[in-house]
Design a protein around this motif. Structure first.
Motif, PDB file in Angstrom:
ATOM      1  N   LYS A   8       3.137  -7.435  -4.413  1.00  0.00           N
ATOM      2  CA  LYS A   8       3.629  -6.131  -3.995  1.00  0.00           C
ATOM      3  C   LYS A   8       4.180  -5.435  -5.235  1.00  0.00           C
ATOM      4  O   LYS A   8       5.053  -5.975  -5.903  1.00  0.00           O
ATOM      5  CB  LYS A   8       4.720  -6.271  -2.938  1.00  0.00           C
ATOM      6  CG  LYS A   8       4.187  -6.746  -1.604  1.00  0.00           C
ATOM      7  CD  LYS A   8       5.286  -7.075  -0.620  1.00  0.00           C
ATOM      8  CE  LYS A   8       6.063  -5.872  -0.217  1.00  0.00           C
ATOM      9  NZ  LYS A   8       7.024  -6.145   0.872  1.00  0.00           N
ATOM     10  N   LEU A   9       3.657  -4.257  -5.510  1.00  0.00           N
ATOM     11  CA  LEU A   9       4.048  -3.502  -6.692  1.00  0.00           C
ATOM     12  C   LEU A   9       4.607  -2.143  -6.275  1.00  0.00           C
ATOM     13  O   LEU A   9       4.223  -1.603  -5.239  1.00  0.00           O
ATOM     14  CB  LEU A   9       2.831  -3.301  -7.605  1.00  0.00           C
ATOM     15  CG  LEU A   9       2.182  -4.555  -8.169  1.00  0.00           C
ATOM     16  CD1 LEU A   9       0.883  -4.198  -8.903  1.00  0.00           C
ATOM     17  CD2 LEU A   9       3.137  -5.286  -9.093  1.00  0.00           C
ATOM     18  N   PRO A  10       5.470  -1.559  -7.105  1.00  0.00           N
ATOM     19  CA  PRO A  10       6.015  -0.244  -6.781  1.00  0.00           C
ATOM     20  C   PRO A  10       5.023   0.872  -7.092  1.00  0.00           C
ATOM     21  O   PRO A  10       4.195   0.761  -7.999  1.00  0.00           O
ATOM     22  CB  PRO A  10       7.243  -0.147  -7.688  1.00  0.00           C
ATOM     23  CG  PRO A  10       6.903  -0.993  -8.869  1.00  0.00           C
ATOM     24  CD  PRO A  10       6.063  -2.124  -8.321  1.00  0.00           C
ATOM     25  N   THR A  17      -1.827   6.590  -6.479  1.00  0.00           N
ATOM     26  CA  THR A  17      -2.099   5.152  -6.603  1.00  0.00           C
ATOM     27  C   THR A  17      -3.420   4.806  -5.931  1.00  0.00           C
ATOM     28  O   THR A  17      -4.269   4.117  -6.503  1.00  0.00           O
ATOM     29  CB  THR A  17      -0.947   4.331  -5.993  1.00  0.00           C
ATOM     30  OG1 THR A  17       0.252   4.624  -6.711  1.00  0.00           O
ATOM     31  CG2 THR A  17      -1.227   2.839  -6.048  1.00  0.00           C
ATOM     32  N   LYS A  18      -3.606   5.282  -4.725  1.00  0.00           N
ATOM     33  CA  LYS A  18      -4.833   5.008  -3.972  1.00  0.00           C
ATOM     34  C   LYS A  18      -6.055   5.524  -4.736  1.00  0.00           C
ATOM     35  O   LYS A  18      -7.052   4.813  -4.881  1.00  0.00           O
ATOM     36  CB  LYS A  18      -4.727   5.665  -2.600  1.00  0.00           C
ATOM     37  CG  LYS A  18      -5.894   5.425  -1.687  1.00  0.00           C
ATOM     38  CD  LYS A  18      -5.580   6.075  -0.334  1.00  0.00           C
ATOM     39  CE  LYS A  18      -6.762   6.118   0.562  1.00  0.00           C
ATOM     40  NZ  LYS A  18      -6.448   6.738   1.858  1.00  0.00           N
ATOM     41  N   TYR A  38       3.552   2.854   2.251  1.00  0.00           N
ATOM     42  CA  TYR A  38       3.012   1.524   1.989  1.00  0.00           C
ATOM     43  C   TYR A  38       1.496   1.626   1.877  1.00  0.00           C
ATOM     44  O   TYR A  38       0.856   2.373   2.613  1.00  0.00           O
ATOM     45  CB  TYR A  38       3.382   0.552   3.116  1.00  0.00           C
ATOM     46  CG  TYR A  38       3.335  -0.900   2.716  1.00  0.00           C
ATOM     47  CD1 TYR A  38       4.391  -1.482   2.038  1.00  0.00           C
ATOM     48  CD2 TYR A  38       2.222  -1.688   3.013  1.00  0.00           C
ATOM     49  CE1 TYR A  38       4.354  -2.830   1.663  1.00  0.00           C
ATOM     50  CE2 TYR A  38       2.173  -3.025   2.644  1.00  0.00           C
ATOM     51  CZ  TYR A  38       3.241  -3.587   1.970  1.00  0.00           C
ATOM     52  OH  TYR A  38       3.196  -4.906   1.598  1.00  0.00           O
ATOM     53  N   LEU A  39       0.918   0.883   0.933  1.00  0.00           N
ATOM     54  CA  LEU A  39      -0.519   0.920   0.704  1.00  0.00           C
ATOM     55  C   LEU A  39      -1.021  -0.500   0.484  1.00  0.00           C
ATOM     56  O   LEU A  39      -0.376  -1.285  -0.217  1.00  0.00           O
ATOM     57  CB  LEU A  39      -0.819   1.769  -0.549  1.00  0.00           C
ATOM     58  CG  LEU A  39      -2.263   1.812  -1.042  1.00  0.00           C
ATOM     59  CD1 LEU A  39      -3.177   2.495  -0.031  1.00  0.00           C
ATOM     60  CD2 LEU A  39      -2.324   2.532  -2.387  1.00  0.00           C
ATOM     61  N   MET A  40      -2.151  -0.819   1.087  1.00  0.00           N
ATOM     62  CA  MET A  40      -2.803  -2.106   0.882  1.00  0.00           C
ATOM     63  C   MET A  40      -4.230  -1.833   0.427  1.00  0.00           C
ATOM     64  O   MET A  40      -4.953  -1.079   1.089  1.00  0.00           O
ATOM     65  CB  MET A  40      -2.822  -2.926   2.180  1.00  0.00           C
ATOM     66  CG  MET A  40      -1.446  -3.277   2.698  1.00  0.00           C
ATOM     67  SD  MET A  40      -1.469  -4.221   4.257  1.00  0.00           S
ATOM     68  CE  MET A  40      -2.035  -2.981   5.417  1.00  0.00           C
ATOM     69  N   ILE A  41      -4.617  -2.441  -0.692  1.00  0.00           N
ATOM     70  CA  ILE A  41      -5.967  -2.269  -1.207  1.00  0.00           C
ATOM     71  C   ILE A  41      -6.560  -3.648  -1.478  1.00  0.00           C
ATOM     72  O   ILE A  41      -5.831  -4.632  -1.637  1.00  0.00           O
ATOM     73  CB  ILE A  41      -5.994  -1.379  -2.472  1.00  0.00           C
ATOM     74  CG1 ILE A  41      -4.977  -1.857  -3.526  1.00  0.00           C
ATOM     75  CG2 ILE A  41      -5.704   0.064  -2.143  1.00  0.00           C
ATOM     76  CD1 ILE A  41      -5.606  -2.422  -4.714  1.00  0.00           C
ATOM     77  N   GLU A  42      -7.904  -3.708  -1.530  1.00  0.00           N
ATOM     78  CA  GLU A  42      -8.553  -4.988  -1.797  1.00  0.00           C
ATOM     79  C   GLU A  42      -9.855  -4.777  -2.558  1.00  0.00           C
ATOM     80  O   GLU A  42     -10.465  -3.709  -2.493  1.00  0.00           O
ATOM     81  CB  GLU A  42      -8.820  -5.747  -0.499  1.00  0.00           C
ATOM     82  CG  GLU A  42      -9.870  -5.140   0.387  1.00  0.00           C
ATOM     83  CD  GLU A  42     -10.145  -5.967   1.650  1.00  0.00           C
ATOM     84  OE1 GLU A  42      -9.668  -7.102   1.751  1.00  0.00           O
ATOM     85  OE2 GLU A  42     -10.853  -5.444   2.522  1.00  0.00           O
ATOM     86  N   LYS A  43     -10.234  -5.811  -3.264  1.00  0.00           N
ATOM     87  CA  LYS A  43     -11.529  -5.882  -3.941  1.00  0.00           C
ATOM     88  C   LYS A  43     -11.924  -7.348  -3.936  1.00  0.00           C
ATOM     89  O   LYS A  43     -11.165  -8.200  -4.404  1.00  0.00           O
ATOM     90  CB  LYS A  43     -11.430  -5.356  -5.374  1.00  0.00           C
ATOM     91  CG  LYS A  43     -12.751  -5.403  -6.136  1.00  0.00           C
ATOM     92  CD  LYS A  43     -12.602  -4.731  -7.490  1.00  0.00           C
ATOM     93  CE  LYS A  43     -13.842  -4.837  -8.326  1.00  0.00           C
ATOM     94  NZ  LYS A  43     -15.006  -4.150  -7.781  1.00  0.00           N
ATOM     95  N   PHE A  51       4.563  -0.593  -2.417  1.00  0.00           N
ATOM     96  CA  PHE A  51       5.645   0.014  -1.651  1.00  0.00           C
ATOM     97  C   PHE A  51       6.116   1.263  -2.390  1.00  0.00           C
ATOM     98  O   PHE A  51       6.108   1.311  -3.612  1.00  0.00           O
ATOM     99  CB  PHE A  51       6.804  -0.976  -1.446  1.00  0.00           C
ATOM    100  CG  PHE A  51       7.438  -1.452  -2.718  1.00  0.00           C
ATOM    101  CD1 PHE A  51       8.551  -0.808  -3.248  1.00  0.00           C
ATOM    102  CD2 PHE A  51       6.920  -2.550  -3.403  1.00  0.00           C
ATOM    103  CE1 PHE A  51       9.141  -1.246  -4.425  1.00  0.00           C
ATOM    104  CE2 PHE A  51       7.507  -3.002  -4.581  1.00  0.00           C
ATOM    105  CZ  PHE A  51       8.615  -2.341  -5.096  1.00  0.00           C
ATOM    106  N   GLU A  52       6.479   2.263  -1.622  1.00  0.00           N
ATOM    107  CA  GLU A  52       6.915   3.529  -2.210  1.00  0.00           C
ATOM    108  C   GLU A  52       8.275   3.360  -2.890  1.00  0.00           C
ATOM    109  O   GLU A  52       9.215   2.801  -2.327  1.00  0.00           O
ATOM    110  CB  GLU A  52       7.008   4.593  -1.123  1.00  0.00           C
ATOM    111  CG  GLU A  52       7.302   5.971  -1.663  1.00  0.00           C
ATOM    112  CD  GLU A  52       7.239   7.004  -0.559  1.00  0.00           C
ATOM    113  OE1 GLU A  52       6.268   7.773  -0.535  1.00  0.00           O
ATOM    114  OE2 GLU A  52       8.156   6.999   0.288  1.00  0.00           O
ATOM    115  N   PHE A  53       8.357   3.853  -4.111  1.00  0.00           N
ATOM    116  CA  PHE A  53       9.589   3.843  -4.896  1.00  0.00           C
ATOM    117  C   PHE A  53       9.580   5.135  -5.713  1.00  0.00           C
ATOM    118  O   PHE A  53       9.208   5.154  -6.868  1.00  0.00           O
ATOM    119  CB  PHE A  53       9.618   2.603  -5.786  1.00  0.00           C
ATOM    120  CG  PHE A  53      10.871   2.418  -6.601  1.00  0.00           C
ATOM    121  CD1 PHE A  53      12.004   3.179  -6.410  1.00  0.00           C
ATOM    122  CD2 PHE A  53      10.900   1.436  -7.577  1.00  0.00           C
ATOM    123  CE1 PHE A  53      13.144   2.997  -7.167  1.00  0.00           C
ATOM    124  CE2 PHE A  53      12.040   1.229  -8.348  1.00  0.00           C
ATOM    125  CZ  PHE A  53      13.160   2.007  -8.143  1.00  0.00           C
TER     126      PHE A  53
END
Length: 120
Positions: A8-10, A17-18, A38-43, A51-53
Motif C-alpha cells: 500500500k503506497l500513498p 496515479t491511475k 483508494y485505488l487497486m491496480i494489477e499487472k 491510499f489517498e494522502f
C-alpha cells in the motif's frame, strides 16, 4: 502460511496515479468497486494498492516496492517505447548482487524497482 503481498503506497491524486500506472506501466484497475480515496491496480500477478494522502510531500516520500520480473529487457523497452520516465539513477543494469534492475518514480515519488535474477 504467507501466500501473497499487496503493498500500500500513498497517492495525492487518484486520477493522476491511475493514469500513470495504466498508461505508463501497463497496469489495469483491479476490482469492480470504485472506493473514494483508494485505488487497486494489477499487472500479471502483482497488485499494488494506494491510499489517498493529499498532504503528501513527494520530496519526503520514501515509499518503495521491489518487483521481480521475467523478460526484464522486453519490459524495460516497452516502458521506453511509452516514454515512461526511468529514474535518473536507475537505468537498466546488472547489479553486484546478481540482479538486472531498473527503477521508476511514480508521480508521488514512490520508488518502483524492477529486477530479474541473472543467476538462474
Amino acid at each position: 502460511m504467507l501466500i501473497d503481498i499487496h503493498p500500500k503506497l500513498p497517492m495525492r491524486d487518484k486520477k493522476i496515479t491511475k493514469e500513470f500506472y495504466i498508461n505508463k506501466l501497463g497496469f489495469k484497475e483491479f476490482g469492480s468497486t470504485d472506493f473514494e480515496g483508494y485505488l487497486m491496480i494489477e499487472k500479471d500477478r502483482i497488485q499494488i494498492h494506494f491510499f489517498e494522502f493529499k498532504e503528501l510531500n513527494p520530496k519526503e516520500n520514501y515509499g518503495m516496492v521491489y518487483i521481480r520480473v521475467e523478460n526484464i529487457d522486453d519490459f524495460y523497452q516497452s516502458l521506453l517505447d511509452k516514454k515512461t520516465p526511468i529514474h535518473p539513477n536507475g537505468s537498466l543494469e546488472i547489479k553486484p548482487w546478481g540482479q538486472k534492475e531498473f527503477s521508476v518514480l511514480d508521480p508521488d515519488s514512490n520508488l518502483l524497482t524492477f529486477g530479474q535474477s541473472i543467476m538462474d
